[in-house]
Design an enzyme around this catalytic site. Sequence first.
Site, PDB file in Angstrom:
ATOM      1  N   ALA A  26      57.833  19.204  12.151  1.00  0.00           N
ATOM      2  CA  ALA A  26      58.734  20.335  12.366  1.00  0.00           C
ATOM      3  C   ALA A  26      59.381  20.259  13.743  1.00  0.00           C
ATOM      4  O   ALA A  26      60.571  20.556  13.913  1.00  0.00           O
ATOM      5  CB  ALA A  26      57.978  21.648  12.204  1.00  0.00           C
ATOM      6  N   ARG A  61      59.732  17.537  15.721  1.00  0.00           N
ATOM      7  CA  ARG A  61      60.496  16.316  15.980  1.00  0.00           C
ATOM      8  C   ARG A  61      61.745  16.222  15.107  1.00  0.00           C
ATOM      9  O   ARG A  61      62.765  15.662  15.537  1.00  0.00           O
ATOM     10  CB  ARG A  61      59.593  15.110  15.727  1.00  0.00           C
ATOM     11  N   ARG A  98      51.268  28.707  10.511  1.00  0.00           N
ATOM     12  CA  ARG A  98      49.924  29.234  10.284  1.00  0.00           C
ATOM     13  C   ARG A  98      49.267  29.660  11.582  1.00  0.00           C
ATOM     14  O   ARG A  98      48.314  30.441  11.562  1.00  0.00           O
ATOM     15  CB  ARG A  98      49.078  28.168   9.567  1.00  0.00           C
ATOM     16  N   LEU A 151      55.018  21.295   6.100  1.00  0.00           N
ATOM     17  CA  LEU A 151      53.609  21.662   6.012  1.00  0.00           C
ATOM     18  C   LEU A 151      52.883  20.651   5.136  1.00  0.00           C
ATOM     19  O   LEU A 151      53.512  19.927   4.354  1.00  0.00           O
ATOM     20  CB  LEU A 151      53.473  23.054   5.392  1.00  0.00           C
ATOM     21  N   LYS A 183      57.989  15.467   1.181  1.00  0.00           N
ATOM     22  CA  LYS A 183      57.245  14.692   0.193  1.00  0.00           C
ATOM     23  C   LYS A 183      55.806  14.505   0.672  1.00  0.00           C
ATOM     24  O   LYS A 183      55.560  14.539   1.877  1.00  0.00           O
ATOM     25  CB  LYS A 183      57.920  13.356  -0.065  1.00  0.00           C
ATOM     26  N   ARG A 230      46.682  13.543   5.988  1.00  0.00           N
ATOM     27  CA  ARG A 230      46.945  12.107   5.892  1.00  0.00           C
ATOM     28  C   ARG A 230      45.641  11.310   5.926  1.00  0.00           C
ATOM     29  O   ARG A 230      45.492  10.305   5.224  1.00  0.00           O
ATOM     30  CB  ARG A 230      47.883  11.656   7.019  1.00  0.00           C
TER      31      ARG A 230
END
Length: 303
Positions: free
Chosen positions: A12, A14, A34, A68, A91, A164
């Site tokens: 968000a 960058r 959040r 998010l 994605k 991730r």
Amino acid sequence: MRIGLLGTGPWARRTHGPSLAAHPSVELAGVWGRRPEAARDLADTLGTRAHDDVDALLDDCDAVAIALPPDVQAPLAVRAARAGKHLLLDKPIATSVDGARELSDVVAETGVASVVYFTLRFSEGPARWVGEQQAAGGWWTGDARWLSSIFAGGDSPYAASPWRHDRGALWDVGPHALSMLLPVLGDVAELDAVRGQTGPGDTVQFLLRHTSGAVSTVTTSHTVPQAATEVLAEVRGESGVSRMPDWDGNDPQVPFGNAVDALLRAVDGEPHPCDARFGARVTEILAAVEASLPAKSSRGESA
């Protein structure tokens, strides 16, 4: 168009935020996160205001851009679509098939416009390459690789991303690879997959048979050495060999701005192929790949 930003993390900060704030056809309506303190900090940086409540931001905007984790994104996107807000999604749109299908179905039911930000599909050279290969046709095989060293050291801002680490490169960059191959070779009819056993990482390779009859391979990893990193897509067939132009990803704000343009056109009646329906199909394929992988033992080896 008034667009609200959901998310305050590195992506968000960058990409999404600066691109929206600079876009000449967009008013950045506000930021929600959040962590309220992070939302206030990012909003101050971008010259907009923070919202403590999602519904309050939805009341102030025509569309939302979401930065998010996928399984946080999906229910919020459903909520926004039911409120009549257009969607600029990241994605994968979800990592569960049920979550992705629900989002796709709600978009269809409500008639809101949707665009999923598959980075390569909004980068000039790779996007043009996809269109050219679609027009050429006659492809027999394909190959896509996204190999990074995010988890192998260095200073990537995404190295600390919990989702991730949990889902690996398959779910993070596998969508990019599929977004390049599926438009050219067709939908997936059959697949199989294996895990890499070299090094400590999350390397996965899968084999696809497409509805066109072509076959392709996809390799994803976030744990290769820096010297082995690569982003590649190529096809082979009646026209010979065609490889995607080199892409370095150094300026993500440019392709994201192109995605914003695509959303504006979709609102005006020109849908983009990378919409929520396509995003749901990508999730279905990745879930099938994951299900076909051998289980991992507690030491990371195949059981």
